[in-house]
Design a protein around this motif. Structure first.
Motif, PDB file in Angstrom:
ATOM      1  N   LEU A 154       0.219  -1.550   0.114  1.00 15.43           N
ATOM      2  CA  LEU A 154      -0.071   0.305  -0.302  1.00 15.43           C
ATOM      3  C   LEU A 154       0.816   1.303  -0.013  1.00 15.43           C
ATOM      4  CD1 LEU A 154      -3.004   0.946  -0.024  1.00 15.43           C
ATOM      5  CD2 LEU A 154      -3.091   1.568   2.587  1.00 15.43           C
ATOM      6  N   GLY A 155       1.683   1.477   0.726  1.00 12.64           N
ATOM      7  CA  GLY A 155       2.758   2.346   1.283  1.00 12.64           C
ATOM      8  C   GLY A 155       3.335   3.130  -0.103  1.00 12.64           C
ATOM      9  N   LEU A 156       3.839   1.659  -1.178  1.00 16.32           N
ATOM     10  CA  LEU A 156       4.992   1.858  -2.484  1.00 16.32           C
ATOM     11  C   LEU A 156       4.369   2.218  -3.432  1.00 16.32           C
ATOM     12  CD1 LEU A 156       6.760  -1.262  -1.808  1.00 16.32           C
ATOM     13  CD2 LEU A 156       7.748   1.356  -2.289  1.00 16.32           C
ATOM     14  N   THR A 157       3.053   2.062  -3.571  1.00 17.34           N
ATOM     15  CA  THR A 157       1.534   2.062  -4.363  1.00 17.34           C
ATOM     16  C   THR A 157       1.554   3.447  -4.190  1.00 17.34           C
ATOM     17  OG1 THR A 157       1.043  -0.290  -4.633  1.00 17.34           O
ATOM     18  CG2 THR A 157       0.006   1.494  -5.173  1.00 17.34           C
ATOM     19  N   LEU A 158       0.393   3.890  -2.909  1.00 21.39           N
ATOM     20  CA  LEU A 158       0.959   5.255  -3.149  1.00 21.39           C
ATOM     21  C   LEU A 158       1.244   6.381  -2.624  1.00 21.39           C
ATOM     22  CD1 LEU A 158      -1.991   4.841   0.512  1.00 21.39           C
ATOM     23  CD2 LEU A 158      -2.836   5.820  -1.501  1.00 21.39           C
ATOM     24  N   ALA A 159       2.684   6.422  -2.507  1.00 31.73           N
ATOM     25  CA  ALA A 159       4.010   6.501  -2.993  1.00 31.73           C
ATOM     26  C   ALA A 159       4.636   7.130  -3.860  1.00 31.73           C
ATOM     27  CB  ALA A 159       4.840   6.181  -2.351  1.00 31.73           C
ATOM     28  N   ASP A 160       3.912   5.882  -4.795  1.00 29.26           N
ATOM     29  CA  ASP A 160       4.470   6.022  -6.521  1.00 29.26           C
ATOM     30  C   ASP A 160       3.821   6.570  -6.836  1.00 29.26           C
ATOM     31  OD1 ASP A 160       5.709   5.046  -8.739  1.00 29.26           O
ATOM     32  OD2 ASP A 160       4.337   3.726  -9.584  1.00 29.26           O
ATOM     33  N   TYR A 161       2.151   6.471  -6.964  1.00 30.09           N
ATOM     34  CA  TYR A 161       1.097   7.791  -7.490  1.00 30.09           C
ATOM     35  C   TYR A 161       0.630   8.953  -7.339  1.00 30.09           C
ATOM     36  CZ  TYR A 161      -3.555   9.089  -8.121  1.00 30.09           C
ATOM     37  OH  TYR A 161      -5.357   9.843  -8.435  1.00 30.09           O
ATOM     38  N   ILE A 162       1.241   9.096  -6.227  1.00 24.83           N
ATOM     39  CA  ILE A 162       1.812  10.326  -5.475  1.00 24.83           C
ATOM     40  C   ILE A 162       2.420  11.264  -6.378  1.00 24.83           C
ATOM     41  CG2 ILE A 162       2.318  11.568  -4.110  1.00 24.83           C
ATOM     42  CD1 ILE A 162       0.609  10.066  -2.031  1.00 24.83           C
ATOM     43  N   HIS A 163       3.376   9.797  -6.145  1.00 26.91           N
ATOM     44  CA  HIS A 163       4.751  10.894  -7.373  1.00 26.91           C
ATOM     45  C   HIS A 163       4.140  11.540  -8.825  1.00 26.91           C
ATOM     46  CE1 HIS A 163       9.193  10.390  -8.877  1.00 26.91           C
ATOM     47  NE2 HIS A 163       8.907  11.260  -8.684  1.00 26.91           N
ATOM     48  N   ALA A 164       3.684  10.058  -9.648  1.00 22.21           N
ATOM     49  CA  ALA A 164       2.767  10.307 -10.506  1.00 22.21           C
ATOM     50  C   ALA A 164       1.931  11.856 -11.003  1.00 22.21           C
ATOM     51  CB  ALA A 164       1.798   9.250 -11.079  1.00 22.21           C
ATOM     52  N   LEU A 165       1.236  12.015  -9.618  1.00 19.82           N
ATOM     53  CA  LEU A 165      -0.167  13.308  -9.499  1.00 19.82           C
ATOM     54  C   LEU A 165       1.175  14.860  -9.740  1.00 19.82           C
ATOM     55  CD1 LEU A 165      -2.281  12.257  -7.164  1.00 19.82           C
ATOM     56  CD2 LEU A 165      -2.540  12.861  -9.349  1.00 19.82           C
ATOM     57  N   CYS A 166       2.381  14.631  -8.932  1.00 20.34           N
ATOM     58  CA  CYS A 166       3.431  15.838  -8.794  1.00 20.34           C
ATOM     59  C   CYS A 166       3.780  15.643  -9.911  1.00 20.34           C
ATOM     60  CB  CYS A 166       4.000  15.481  -7.566  1.00 20.34           C
ATOM     61  SG  CYS A 166       3.576  15.388  -6.063  1.00 20.34           S
ATOM     62  N   ASP A 167       4.480  14.802 -10.566  1.00 21.33           N
ATOM     63  CA  ASP A 167       5.897  15.172 -11.549  1.00 21.33           C
ATOM     64  C   ASP A 167       5.643  14.997 -12.905  1.00 21.33           C
ATOM     65  OD1 ASP A 167       8.161  15.124 -12.808  1.00 21.33           O
ATOM     66  OD2 ASP A 167       9.314  14.052 -11.736  1.00 21.33           O
ATOM     67  N   PRO A 168       4.813  15.222 -13.770  1.00 19.15           N
ATOM     68  CA  PRO A 168       4.505  15.076 -15.127  1.00 19.15           C
ATOM     69  C   PRO A 168       6.110  14.385 -16.051  1.00 19.15           C
ATOM     70  CG  PRO A 168       5.187  17.524 -15.114  1.00 19.15           C
ATOM     71  CD  PRO A 168       5.209  16.884 -14.097  1.00 19.15           C
ATOM     72  N   THR A 169       6.599  14.671 -15.662  1.00 22.57           N
ATOM     73  CA  THR A 169       7.717  13.542 -16.647  1.00 22.57           C
ATOM     74  C   THR A 169       8.006  12.309 -15.545  1.00 22.57           C
ATOM     75  OG1 THR A 169       9.611  13.518 -14.129  1.00 22.57           O
ATOM     76  CG2 THR A 169       9.245  15.527 -16.162  1.00 22.57           C
ATOM     77  N   VAL A 170       7.001  11.647 -14.767  1.00 24.42           N
ATOM     78  CA  VAL A 170       7.333  10.303 -14.515  1.00 24.42           C
ATOM     79  C   VAL A 170       7.211   9.832 -15.465  1.00 24.42           C
ATOM     80  CG1 VAL A 170       6.362   8.721 -13.048  1.00 24.42           C
ATOM     81  CG2 VAL A 170       7.454  10.766 -11.705  1.00 24.42           C
ATOM     82  N   GLY A 171       6.285   9.482 -15.823  1.00 21.38           N
ATOM     83  CA  GLY A 171       4.664   8.685 -17.348  1.00 21.38           C
ATOM     84  C   GLY A 171       4.463   7.694 -16.543  1.00 21.38           C
ATOM     85  N   HIS A 172       4.528   7.443 -15.343  1.00 23.90           N
ATOM     86  CA  HIS A 172       4.082   5.420 -14.812  1.00 23.90           C
ATOM     87  C   HIS A 172       3.728   5.681 -13.739  1.00 23.90           C
ATOM     88  CE1 HIS A 172       8.193   4.813 -13.899  1.00 23.90           C
ATOM     89  NE2 HIS A 172       7.909   4.218 -12.352  1.00 23.90           N
ATOM     90  N   LEU A 173       2.944   5.045 -13.512  1.00 25.10           N
ATOM     91  CA  LEU A 173       2.855   4.464 -11.874  1.00 25.10           C
ATOM     92  C   LEU A 173       2.565   3.695 -12.002  1.00 25.10           C
ATOM     93  CD1 LEU A 173      -1.295   3.986 -11.224  1.00 25.10           C
ATOM     94  CD2 LEU A 173      -0.866   6.853 -12.093  1.00 25.10           C
ATOM     95  N   THR A 174       2.263   2.680 -10.675  1.00 25.27           N
ATOM     96  CA  THR A 174       2.300   1.174 -10.742  1.00 25.27           C
ATOM     97  C   THR A 174       0.690   0.669  -9.499  1.00 25.27           C
ATOM     98  OG1 THR A 174       4.395   1.353 -10.070  1.00 25.27           O
ATOM     99  CG2 THR A 174       3.138  -0.967  -9.132  1.00 25.27           C
ATOM    100  N   SER A 175       0.757   0.151 -10.449  1.00 27.16           N
ATOM    101  CA  SER A 175      -1.103  -0.892  -9.628  1.00 27.16           C
ATOM    102  C   SER A 175      -1.044  -1.891  -9.135  1.00 27.16           C
ATOM    103  CB  SER A 175      -2.120  -1.083 -10.575  1.00 27.16           C
ATOM    104  OG  SER A 175      -3.174  -1.458 -10.358  1.00 27.16           O
TER     105      SER A 175
END
Length: 158
Positions: free
Chosen positions: A68-89
């Motif tokens: 849960l923590g890793l997935t939420l962190a990845d999601y929030i990072h994707a919301l904040c940084d347009p250069t990320v380009g991916h998120l994890t489910s």
């Protein structure tokens, strides 16, 4: 900066600009992402193990919390940084988790790639799976992106 306690002057040993609330600026600026990710996961693992020893959690609780923590962190990072380009489910399959085993975060996260593993556990019956999904610029939150850039700029030239 002087402070007073019962009329007596107090002088801090460290001036406020030399230390931060999370860790020293100089220390953090010299740590690469892999080492920082490894340090965070080791700290979280120690806390999780202590909670298991104290009898307030089972190892499965720690595995689910890490996912849960890793997935939420990845999601929030994707919301904040347009250069990320991916998120994890990610998915957790509780019946496949080995109940007699302790949770080892290395089975779930690759610090050198800063990614969750695609399969955690045996390939024939994994207890966790993760899929990377492509993000679009519409997903990025403009206020969070602004805040992310401000935070990054504070750590430049340190």
């Amino acid at each position: 900066m002087d402070h007073c306690l019962a009329g007596m002057p107090l002088r801090p040993l460290l001036q406020p600009e030399y230390y931060g609330s999370f860790c020293a600026r100089r220390m953090q600026s010299n740590i690469d992402r892999t080492v920082f990710g490894e340090m965070c996961m080791r700290l979280a693992s120690r806390i999780a193990i202590n909670r298991t020893i104290a009898g307030v959690h089972f190892p499965m609780d720690s595995a689910v919390g890490a996912i849960l923590g890793l997935t939420l962190a990845d999601y929030i990072h994707a919301l904040c940084d347009p250069t990320v380009g991916h998120l994890t489910s990610a998915n957790f399959h509780g019946t496949a988790f080995p109940a007699a085993d302790d949770f080892d975060w290395h089975t779930l996260y690759l610090a050198e790639d800063d990614l969750q593993r695609k399969i955690s556990g045996p390939k024939s019956d994994p207890w966790a799976t993760a899929v990377n999904q492509t993000t679009t610029s519409e997903m990025v939150s403009r206020p969070l992106a602004w805040l992310w850039k401000k935070a990054q700029s504070e750590w430049q030239n340190v």
